[in-house]
Design a protein around this motif. Structure first.
Motif, PDB file in Angstrom:
ATOM      1  N   CYS A  18      13.378 -26.445   0.625  1.00 34.67           N
ATOM      2  CA  CYS A  18      13.707 -27.914   0.444  1.00 34.67           C
ATOM      3  C   CYS A  18      14.319 -28.277   1.645  1.00 34.67           C
ATOM      4  O   CYS A  18      14.685 -27.686   2.607  1.00 34.67           O
ATOM      5  CB  CYS A  18      14.840 -28.095  -0.854  1.00 34.67           C
ATOM      6  SG  CYS A  18      16.211 -27.155  -0.679  1.00 34.67           S
ATOM      7  N   ASP A  20      17.439 -29.234   2.688  1.00 37.12           N
ATOM      8  CA  ASP A  20      18.746 -28.716   3.231  1.00 37.12           C
ATOM      9  C   ASP A  20      18.461 -27.390   3.109  1.00 37.12           C
ATOM     10  O   ASP A  20      19.824 -26.721   3.279  1.00 37.12           O
ATOM     11  CB  ASP A  20      19.700 -29.327   2.319  1.00 37.12           C
ATOM     12  CG  ASP A  20      19.647 -29.190   0.895  1.00 37.12           C
ATOM     13  OD1 ASP A  20      20.490 -29.504   0.114  1.00 37.12           O
ATOM     14  OD2 ASP A  20      18.557 -28.706   0.553  1.00 37.12           O
ATOM     15  N   GLY A 226       7.780 -41.662  -2.240  1.00 34.33           N
ATOM     16  CA  GLY A 226       9.204 -41.616  -2.288  1.00 34.33           C
ATOM     17  C   GLY A 226       9.930 -40.777  -1.239  1.00 34.33           C
ATOM     18  O   GLY A 226      10.760 -40.189  -1.457  1.00 34.33           O
ATOM     19  N   ARG A 229      13.519 -41.405  -0.583  1.00 35.79           N
ATOM     20  CA  ARG A 229      14.392 -40.786  -1.408  1.00 35.79           C
ATOM     21  C   ARG A 229      14.452 -39.376  -1.663  1.00 35.79           C
ATOM     22  O   ARG A 229      15.411 -38.963  -1.597  1.00 35.79           O
ATOM     23  CB  ARG A 229      14.220 -41.598  -2.817  1.00 35.79           C
ATOM     24  CG  ARG A 229      14.357 -43.107  -2.694  1.00 35.79           C
ATOM     25  CD  ARG A 229      14.098 -43.547  -4.092  1.00 35.79           C
ATOM     26  NE  ARG A 229      12.776 -43.092  -4.878  1.00 35.79           N
ATOM     27  CZ  ARG A 229      11.514 -43.519  -4.745  1.00 35.79           C
ATOM     28  NH1 ARG A 229      11.400 -44.687  -3.727  1.00 35.79           N
ATOM     29  NH2 ARG A 229      10.525 -43.248  -5.177  1.00 35.79           N
ATOM     30  N   ASP A 230      13.252 -38.907  -1.446  1.00 40.29           N
ATOM     31  CA  ASP A 230      13.079 -37.549  -1.796  1.00 40.29           C
ATOM     32  C   ASP A 230      11.910 -36.853  -0.875  1.00 40.29           C
ATOM     33  O   ASP A 230      10.783 -36.804  -1.433  1.00 40.29           O
ATOM     34  CB  ASP A 230      12.911 -37.106  -3.329  1.00 40.29           C
ATOM     35  CG  ASP A 230      12.927 -35.809  -3.725  1.00 40.29           C
ATOM     36  OD1 ASP A 230      13.000 -34.720  -2.817  1.00 40.29           O
ATOM     37  OD2 ASP A 230      12.973 -35.461  -5.008  1.00 40.29           O
ATOM     38  N   ASP A 232      11.155 -33.987  -0.050  1.00 45.17           N
ATOM     39  CA  ASP A 232      10.567 -32.707  -0.848  1.00 45.17           C
ATOM     40  C   ASP A 232       9.509 -33.094  -1.811  1.00 45.17           C
ATOM     41  O   ASP A 232       8.402 -32.529  -1.769  1.00 45.17           O
ATOM     42  CB  ASP A 232      11.563 -31.762  -1.408  1.00 45.17           C
ATOM     43  CG  ASP A 232      12.472 -31.064  -0.266  1.00 45.17           C
ATOM     44  OD1 ASP A 232      12.430 -31.386   0.932  1.00 45.17           O
ATOM     45  OD2 ASP A 232      13.262 -30.168  -0.886  1.00 45.17           O
ATOM     46  N   HIS A 233       9.734 -34.038  -2.690  1.00 49.23           N
ATOM     47  CA  HIS A 233       8.888 -34.599  -3.678  1.00 49.23           C
ATOM     48  C   HIS A 233       7.502 -35.134  -2.713  1.00 49.23           C
ATOM     49  O   HIS A 233       6.364 -34.888  -3.249  1.00 49.23           O
ATOM     50  CB  HIS A 233       9.355 -35.511  -4.532  1.00 49.23           C
ATOM     51  CG  HIS A 233       8.676 -36.011  -5.401  1.00 49.23           C
ATOM     52  ND1 HIS A 233       7.845 -35.623  -6.540  1.00 49.23           N
ATOM     53  CD2 HIS A 233       7.976 -37.459  -5.265  1.00 49.23           C
ATOM     54  CE1 HIS A 233       7.052 -36.581  -7.166  1.00 49.23           C
ATOM     55  NE2 HIS A 233       7.013 -37.654  -6.218  1.00 49.23           N
ATOM     56  N   GLN A 242       5.434 -25.176  -2.525  1.00 47.01           N
ATOM     57  CA  GLN A 242       6.706 -25.438  -1.812  1.00 47.01           C
ATOM     58  C   GLN A 242       6.715 -24.386  -0.696  1.00 47.01           C
ATOM     59  O   GLN A 242       7.630 -25.116   0.270  1.00 47.01           O
ATOM     60  CB  GLN A 242       7.644 -24.540  -2.815  1.00 47.01           C
ATOM     61  CG  GLN A 242       7.945 -25.229  -4.143  1.00 47.01           C
ATOM     62  CD  GLN A 242       8.670 -26.685  -3.901  1.00 47.01           C
ATOM     63  OE1 GLN A 242       9.167 -26.914  -2.598  1.00 47.01           O
ATOM     64  NE2 GLN A 242       8.691 -27.484  -4.935  1.00 47.01           N
ATOM     65  N   HIS A 249       9.041 -28.863   6.835  1.00 46.05           N
ATOM     66  CA  HIS A 249      10.331 -29.149   7.456  1.00 46.05           C
ATOM     67  C   HIS A 249      10.551 -28.235   8.714  1.00 46.05           C
ATOM     68  O   HIS A 249      11.595 -28.789   9.520  1.00 46.05           O
ATOM     69  CB  HIS A 249      11.149 -28.764   6.294  1.00 46.05           C
ATOM     70  CG  HIS A 249      11.481 -29.725   5.290  1.00 46.05           C
ATOM     71  ND1 HIS A 249      12.114 -31.074   5.289  1.00 46.05           N
ATOM     72  CD2 HIS A 249      11.344 -29.869   3.823  1.00 46.05           C
ATOM     73  CE1 HIS A 249      11.905 -31.747   4.370  1.00 46.05           C
ATOM     74  NE2 HIS A 249      11.748 -30.883   3.373  1.00 46.05           N
TER      75      HIS A 249
END
Length: 254
Positions: A18, A20, A226, A229-230, A232-233, A242, A249
């Motif tokens: 993710c 972070d 989005g 906002r997110d 990862d999504h 994933q 990232h």
């Protein structure tokens, strides 16, 4: 939905995370001075130096090549040789996690995150791979100039709020910035590997094979899912893995 044409592009060519979550790190260095060591001067790079077989020497040479690639005064011949060795080194280091403790002491503090993320990205994408005995019908073509592509990434960032570096990371993973021309086994096309139906919805009437149109469509797609906002999504929607999210990232950070 877009699909990655190359589960790990440079593996074929050279070469659950993710936002972070940092990439896994190797054990702490056993050499006390490693944290304060700095990169060697680019003059340490030569055009004809072969890729080392010893992990420690490979790490030392990788640091020299990474430093050369950041030197604005380095001649093109040195840059080309350093870039080729860099890709090959990351390919090999990605395959050998048991070497992490051997290479770690040779990586200076100013390059540690760069090296960690490049290796982690390769491992994440390799985890997605399904090796096959035959090569697909891809062509290797000349990419568009770097500054042209950067202009498209920044244009998409301004229009849709998706970081240019994320678009660049996707473009790199999918087709090595457009070097790989061909259709994936799932039917994805173009520099950003869109399924035709998805591109029809987000391409604004453009050409799926055109770098600008494909990059802009990726910006629209990620924004619609989005990204602000997110992230990862949104990245997961681009490719349902994933491992893929984490690799994007990693490369975006680099």
């Amino acid at each position: 939905m877009p699909r990655v044409v190359l589960i790990l592009l440079v593996v074929a060519l050279s070469l659950a995370g993710c936002a972070d979550a940092p990439p896994p790190t190797a054990p702490a260095p056993t050499v006390p001075t490693a944290d304060t060591r700095v990169s060697p001067p680019p003059s340490a790079v030569t055009q004809d130096r072969p890729l080392a077989a010893d992990p420690a020497q490979m790490a030392t040479d990788l640091v020299a090549d990474e430093s050369a690639l950041r030197d604005p005064a380095a001649p093109n011949s040195v840059l080309a040789a350093a870039a080729h060795r860099q890709q090959a080194a990351y390919r090999i280091l990605g395959r050998h996690p048991e070497w992490d403790s051997l290479i770690r002491p040779h990586i200076p503090a100013d390059l540690r995150e760069v090296v960690d993320r490049n290796i982690d990205a390769r491992r994440q994408l390799s985890a997605m791979g399904r090796p096959k005995d035959t090569l697909p019908a891809w062509r290797i073509v000349e990419p568009r100039p770097a500054q042209e592509l950067l202009g498209y990434y920044r244009e998409a960032q301004s229009a849709f709020g998706v970081g240019w570096n994320y678009l660049a990371a996707i473009n790199f993973i999918e087709t090595a910035f457009g070097r790989v021309a061909g259709v994936s086994t799932a039917g994805a096309q173009g520099p950003m590997q869109f399924m035709p139906a998805t591109f029809a919805a987000y391409g604004a009437g453009g050409d799926i094979l055109a770098p600008r149109d494909s990059i802009m469509a990726a910006g629209r797609y990620l924004a619609a899912n989005g990204f602000d906002r997110d992230p990862d999504h949104a990245l997961y929607r681009y490719n349902n893995s994933q491992n893929y999210v984490r690799a994007v990232h990693d490369y975006a950070a680099v």
